[in-house]
Design a protein around this motif. Structure first.
Motif, PDB file in Angstrom:
ATOM      1  N   MET A  92      -8.232 -33.218   6.625  1.00 28.86           N
ATOM      2  CA  MET A  92      -6.985 -32.544   6.717  1.00 28.86           C
ATOM      3  C   MET A  92      -6.961 -31.668   7.968  1.00 28.86           C
ATOM      4  N   ASN A  93      -5.978 -31.796   8.728  1.00 24.87           N
ATOM      5  CA  ASN A  93      -5.867 -31.056   9.974  1.00 24.87           C
ATOM      6  C   ASN A  93      -4.719 -30.060   9.861  1.00 24.87           C
ATOM      7  N   GLU A  94      -5.041 -28.894   9.326  1.00 21.17           N
ATOM      8  CA  GLU A  94      -4.017 -27.871   9.173  1.00 21.17           C
ATOM      9  C   GLU A  94      -4.183 -26.818  10.252  1.00 21.17           C
ATOM     10  N   ASP A  95      -3.062 -26.214  10.652  1.00 22.42           N
ATOM     11  CA  ASP A  95      -3.120 -25.145  11.637  1.00 22.42           C
ATOM     12  C   ASP A  95      -3.570 -23.866  10.945  1.00 22.42           C
ATOM     13  N   GLY A  96      -4.370 -23.017  11.651  1.00 20.69           N
ATOM     14  CA  GLY A  96      -4.830 -21.749  11.089  1.00 20.69           C
ATOM     15  C   GLY A  96      -6.321 -21.600  11.258  1.00 20.69           C
ATOM     16  N   PHE A  97      -6.822 -20.509  10.727  1.00 23.17           N
ATOM     17  CA  PHE A  97      -8.247 -20.205  10.853  1.00 23.17           C
ATOM     18  C   PHE A  97      -8.915 -20.335   9.507  1.00 23.17           C
ATOM     19  N   THR A  98     -10.175 -20.690   9.566  1.00 19.72           N
ATOM     20  CA  THR A  98     -10.946 -20.739   8.321  1.00 19.72           C
ATOM     21  C   THR A  98     -11.389 -19.333   7.973  1.00 19.72           C
ATOM     22  N   LEU A  99     -11.883 -19.169   6.772  1.00 18.42           N
ATOM     23  CA  LEU A  99     -12.357 -17.863   6.305  1.00 18.42           C
ATOM     24  C   LEU A  99     -13.528 -17.376   7.161  1.00 18.42           C
ATOM     25  N   VAL A 100     -14.404 -18.259   7.553  1.00 18.98           N
ATOM     26  CA  VAL A 100     -15.552 -17.887   8.379  1.00 18.98           C
ATOM     27  C   VAL A 100     -15.087 -17.411   9.758  1.00 18.98           C
ATOM     28  N   GLU A 101     -14.154 -18.121  10.359  1.00 16.18           N
ATOM     29  CA  GLU A 101     -13.629 -17.714  11.664  1.00 16.18           C
ATOM     30  C   GLU A 101     -12.953 -16.342  11.582  1.00 16.18           C
ATOM     31  N   THR A 102     -12.219 -16.097  10.530  1.00 18.24           N
ATOM     32  CA  THR A 102     -11.554 -14.808  10.342  1.00 18.24           C
ATOM     33  C   THR A 102     -12.567 -13.691  10.181  1.00 18.24           C
ATOM     34  N   LEU A 103     -13.615 -13.910   9.397  1.00 19.00           N
ATOM     35  CA  LEU A 103     -14.662 -12.898   9.207  1.00 19.00           C
ATOM     36  C   LEU A 103     -15.403 -12.617  10.510  1.00 19.00           C
ATOM     37  N   VAL A 104     -15.688 -13.642  11.277  1.00 21.32           N
ATOM     38  CA  VAL A 104     -16.359 -13.452  12.567  1.00 21.32           C
ATOM     39  C   VAL A 104     -15.467 -12.632  13.498  1.00 21.32           C
ATOM     40  N   ALA A 105     -14.182 -12.931  13.525  1.00 22.55           N
ATOM     41  CA  ALA A 105     -13.251 -12.180  14.371  1.00 22.55           C
ATOM     42  C   ALA A 105     -13.177 -10.722  13.928  1.00 22.55           C
ATOM     43  N   LEU A 106     -13.160 -10.466  12.632  1.00 23.69           N
ATOM     44  CA  LEU A 106     -13.131  -9.095  12.120  1.00 23.69           C
ATOM     45  C   LEU A 106     -14.411  -8.330  12.497  1.00 23.69           C
ATOM     46  N   VAL A 107     -15.557  -8.973  12.378  1.00 23.99           N
ATOM     47  CA  VAL A 107     -16.830  -8.322  12.717  1.00 23.99           C
ATOM     48  C   VAL A 107     -16.884  -8.004  14.209  1.00 23.99           C
ATOM     49  N   VAL A 108     -16.487  -8.947  15.041  1.00 21.15           N
ATOM     50  CA  VAL A 108     -16.485  -8.716  16.491  1.00 21.15           C
ATOM     51  C   VAL A 108     -15.505  -7.603  16.841  1.00 21.15           C
ATOM     52  N   GLY A 109     -14.312  -7.593  16.245  1.00 23.25           N
ATOM     53  CA  GLY A 109     -13.326  -6.532  16.483  1.00 23.25           C
ATOM     54  C   GLY A 109     -13.843  -5.170  16.050  1.00 23.25           C
ATOM     55  N   ALA A 110     -14.508  -5.104  14.897  1.00 24.76           N
ATOM     56  CA  ALA A 110     -15.072  -3.839  14.416  1.00 24.76           C
ATOM     57  C   ALA A 110     -16.148  -3.333  15.370  1.00 24.76           C
ATOM     58  N   MET A 111     -16.975  -4.251  15.883  1.00 26.58           N
ATOM     59  CA  MET A 111     -18.021  -3.851  16.831  1.00 26.58           C
ATOM     60  C   MET A 111     -17.391  -3.318  18.119  1.00 26.58           C
ATOM     61  N   LEU A 112     -16.340  -3.946  18.602  1.00 28.23           N
ATOM     62  CA  LEU A 112     -15.655  -3.475  19.806  1.00 28.23           C
ATOM     63  C   LEU A 112     -15.023  -2.099  19.570  1.00 28.23           C
ATOM     64  N   LEU A 113     -14.360  -1.918  18.457  1.00 33.42           N
ATOM     65  CA  LEU A 113     -13.760  -0.622  18.142  1.00 33.42           C
ATOM     66  C   LEU A 113     -14.828   0.461  17.994  1.00 33.42           C
ATOM     67  N   GLY A 114     -15.942   0.124  17.373  1.00 33.11           N
ATOM     68  CA  GLY A 114     -17.043   1.083  17.227  1.00 33.11           C
ATOM     69  C   GLY A 114     -17.608   1.496  18.573  1.00 33.11           C
TER      70      GLY A 114
END
Length: 189
Positions: A1-23
């Motif tokens: 299935m080829n759906e548009d959007g992000f997987t849960l893992v990609e979203t968590l990685v983006a959140l962790v990277v964003g938190a590290m940048l903000l920190g």
């Protein structure tokens, strides 16, 4: 299935990277704030040291009472005196001057004004939390009366626990006579 959007893992990685940048950004900003406070404290210390030198020069030879021994107006936020006339104003005799504590949006300032002269008011200390005068008087052996023996100018800033105190001991009395120092057994000149 080829759906548009992000997987849960990609979203968590983006959140962790964003938190590290903000920190890391907040760490850098807090470091700048700490450095700025250190520079500000050093500037205030230098300003108070310059003020002490200036006030010692002006007030040590000032007269704080008239020839009858009556003190010039003074309070815990204002001090009137006569000081040797600055060379820029002719340099002869005494000129009436005043130290005032003035409040504005940046805090309190200590100002110096030569009265009845075309000299601009000078800010000696600027942006303090509070400034006050503590004036001591003693008996004068030269004539019956009291003379101002010490002026303490107490300067408190926002970040200081202990206020800075500028002490000035006048060397002459209201009639221009030397003030005798009983400890050293000499004239304070």
């Amino acid at each position: 299935m080829n759906e548009d959007g992000f997987t849960l893992v990609e979203t968590l990685v983006a959140l962790v990277v964003g938190a590290m940048l903000l920190g890391s950004i907040s760490w850098v900003v807090s470091g700048f704030t700490r450095d700025l406070k250190a520079v500000e404290t050093a500037d205030q210390t230098r300003e108070i040291a310059r003020a002490s030198t200036f006030l010692n020069r002006i007030l040590s030879s000032a007269r704080f009472s008239d020839q009858d021994g009556q003190p010039f107006p003074r309070s815990d936020t204002s001090l009137t005196f006569k000081t040797p006339t600055p060379l820029a104003l002719g340099g002869t005799g005494y000129a009436e001057a005043k130290l005032d504590v003035v409040s504005d949006k940046n805090g309190q300032s200590l100002t110096f004004t030569v009265l009845d002269a075309d000299v601009p008011t000078t800010r000696i200390v600027d942006g303090a939390k509070s400034i006050s005068f503590d004036i001591s008087e003693s008996e004068n052996p030269t004539y019956s009366g009291r003379f101002l023996s010490e002026v303490k100018i107490v300067v408190s800033t926002e970040d200081q626990i202990d206020p800075k105190i500028i002490k000035v001991g006048p060397k002459i009395d209201g009639v221009g006579a030397c003030i005798f120092d009983v400890i050293s057994q000499k004239c304070r000149t």
